[in-house]
Motif scaffolding. Sequence first.
Motif, PDB file in Angstrom:
ATOM      1  N   GLU A 168       0.836  -1.209   0.000  1.00 43.50           N
ATOM      2  CA  GLU A 168       0.000   0.000   0.000  1.00 43.50           C
ATOM      3  C   GLU A 168       0.873   1.263   0.000  1.00 43.50           C
ATOM      4  OE1 GLU A 168      -3.772   0.400   2.228  1.00 43.50           O
ATOM      5  OE2 GLU A 168      -2.887   2.233   3.090  1.00 43.50           O
ATOM      6  N   SER A 474       1.430   4.020   9.552  1.00 38.72           N
ATOM      7  CA  SER A 474       0.636   5.214   9.836  1.00 38.72           C
ATOM      8  C   SER A 474       0.930   6.284   8.786  1.00 38.72           C
ATOM      9  CB  SER A 474       0.953   5.755  11.230  1.00 38.72           C
ATOM     10  OG  SER A 474       0.690   4.747  12.181  1.00 38.72           O
ATOM     11  N   ASP A 486      -3.315   8.844  10.390  1.00 40.46           N
ATOM     12  CA  ASP A 486      -4.253   7.765  10.095  1.00 40.46           C
ATOM     13  C   ASP A 486      -3.539   6.441  10.326  1.00 40.46           C
ATOM     14  OD1 ASP A 486      -6.572   9.305   8.865  1.00 40.46           O
ATOM     15  OD2 ASP A 486      -4.932   9.978   7.568  1.00 40.46           O
ATOM     16  N   ARG A 488      -3.230   2.896   9.612  1.00 43.07           N
ATOM     17  CA  ARG A 488      -3.696   1.976   8.558  1.00 43.07           C
ATOM     18  C   ARG A 488      -3.323   0.545   8.963  1.00 43.07           C
ATOM     19  NH1 ARG A 488      -7.200   2.950   5.184  1.00 43.07           N
ATOM     20  NH2 ARG A 488      -6.148   1.839   3.502  1.00 43.07           N
ATOM     21  N   LEU A 500      -5.762  -2.849   3.697  1.00 41.83           N
ATOM     22  CA  LEU A 500      -5.707  -2.187   4.991  1.00 41.83           C
ATOM     23  C   LEU A 500      -6.911  -1.275   5.164  1.00 41.83           C
ATOM     24  CD1 LEU A 500      -2.811  -3.254   4.549  1.00 41.83           C
ATOM     25  CD2 LEU A 500      -1.974  -1.226   5.715  1.00 41.83           C
ATOM     26  N   LYS A 501      -7.302  -1.074   6.420  1.00 39.75           N
ATOM     27  CA  LYS A 501      -8.395  -0.146   6.741  1.00 39.75           C
ATOM     28  C   LYS A 501      -7.848   0.876   7.735  1.00 39.75           C
ATOM     29  CE  LYS A 501      -9.938  -2.922  10.647  1.00 39.75           C
ATOM     30  NZ  LYS A 501      -8.900  -2.404  11.503  1.00 39.75           N
ATOM     31  N   THR A 502      -8.610   1.928   7.969  1.00 37.85           N
ATOM     32  CA  THR A 502      -8.166   2.916   8.953  1.00 37.85           C
ATOM     33  C   THR A 502      -8.690   2.534  10.328  1.00 37.85           C
ATOM     34  OG1 THR A 502      -8.063   4.648   7.276  1.00 37.85           O
ATOM     35  CG2 THR A 502      -8.200   5.366   9.574  1.00 37.85           C
ATOM     36  N   SER A 505      -8.206   7.761  13.363  1.00 41.71           N
ATOM     37  CA  SER A 505      -7.485   8.944  12.892  1.00 41.71           C
ATOM     38  C   SER A 505      -7.453   9.988  14.001  1.00 41.71           C
ATOM     39  CB  SER A 505      -8.166   9.546  11.658  1.00 41.71           C
ATOM     40  OG  SER A 505      -8.181   8.616  10.608  1.00 41.71           O
TER      41      SER A 505
END
Length: 518
Positions: A168, A474, A486, A488, A500-502, A505
């Motif tokens: 990512e 991050s 954020d 991740r 990946l998701k958050t 934040s």
Amino acid sequence: MKRRDFHHLLQRSAVALALSPWLTAVAVPANKPRAWRSNPFALGVASGRPRAESVVLWTRVVFSEEDKALGDEALVVQVEVFTDAALKQRAQKVELATDATRGHSVHLHLQHLQPSTDYWYRFRQGDAQSTVGHTRTAPAPNADVRQLRLALSSCQHYEQGQFIAHAEIAKEKLDFVLFLGDYIYESSNVQYAIRKHSGEEAKTLTQYRSRYEQYKRDPMLQAAHAAHPWVLMWDDHEVVNDYANDQDRQHTDPQQVLLRRAAAYQAYFEHQPVLLGPDASNPANMRLYDQLSWGKLADVWTLDCRQYRSAQACRDPVRGGGRMVMQCDELSDPSRSMLGYEQERWLSESLSVSKRQWKLVAQATQISSTSIPAPAGRAYWNDAWDGYPEARKRLLQTVVDAKLQNVVTLGGDVHCNVAANLRLEPNNPQSPIVASEFVTTSITSRGLGDKPAAVIRDSNADLLHFRSDERGYSLITVTHNDVRCDFRTTKFPAGSEVSLKTQASYVVKRGKAGPQLI
Ligand SMILES: [Fe+2]
């Protein structure tokens, strides 16, 4: 500057690097074309240490058994630098010699570049050509910059997950990757392995080299290096778990620890786009701590928390290194240091006079407290800043004394996502918040269990966010008005197909210390 002058300057800088004391003995051979049986650039390419006028380009030539049979003598490697992605506009072509004494690594300190400018580069040797890397210089020191965007990352145990976070990172639009240590792990933990290290625990130069080779062959890690420049700091596992200067957990003779450390530092240098630093004559005494500026927007410090630190307080006489300690008088000894006297003075002087909007203090571990209630008082993890409370106080006192606002510390090492308030007296609501902290979770390495993580979270009011269950990196976005983080993540162990998701934040607003949940 004319192109010819530029070319000469570049050649001079390349030769200067080749003539620095550690890099003397290369007999430059005739550059006769060589037919490679397998790709000599199989470890990929990298760039690092972005400045307004310079960047470091890296690769390392590796030999298959067949290629080695044809000789692994000194080689000349060509480096081509372009100003366009289509590789039509070649700005430079430089030749550099390398040999086995430096593991056939190639470091080009490319200078006299334009600020805030994209460059593409590749290496050639004989009939072989590397993949193309992209890099970008920093803005001019006085430039008005709208944004700095970086990927904060650390701790990539090869055995404990796939480097999906790097896949990512490679696709993100970033100014640089900030990697804060545990790039390799010298040792294994079979209990959590989803893939295997090759070879025994790394202790010698040959073993450290082959450990880096294995990591560097990972395609997702290679992609993140080829996509962006990296700003690098090491932690303990680049040498051995929990080492402190010349001490290790087994209380080995310090001279032996220094020999092992020298081998590890040399292998580190051979595999990263870094310089030896001022006054260093060889990798054994390289100075990695550094400072860079990002226009008028930010100053960034990268601090070495391993090479110069005092030994951990109240170490176990048999099994030294990191542990929870209580009733430990040594903790309050003001002569103990996390950074060493020289680095502490250097940081305090440059931090005090910084006029840039944001002051980003990057270091390998966690500054906020993770102490827990114990039968007699509290227990402290002695390997992080909790084990160096007087040094932590001095660092934060510098912020107070210089009346600095907008100080954000960035860390790694603990395999947790952390957002925290930093006070002169940790967890004391009467003590003002003087700075903000973000610590990134690991790329792959396993974190603390849920129960101890919950105890730590519930015992430290300064920890606004503390999660050890997920892996990732991050995304840090710095603008005039705020610094946003954020986290991740994906669950443990990181697979190769997941996205990946958050996780959460947070933002630190200009003029108001302390992260706020978005
Ligand atoms: Fe780690």
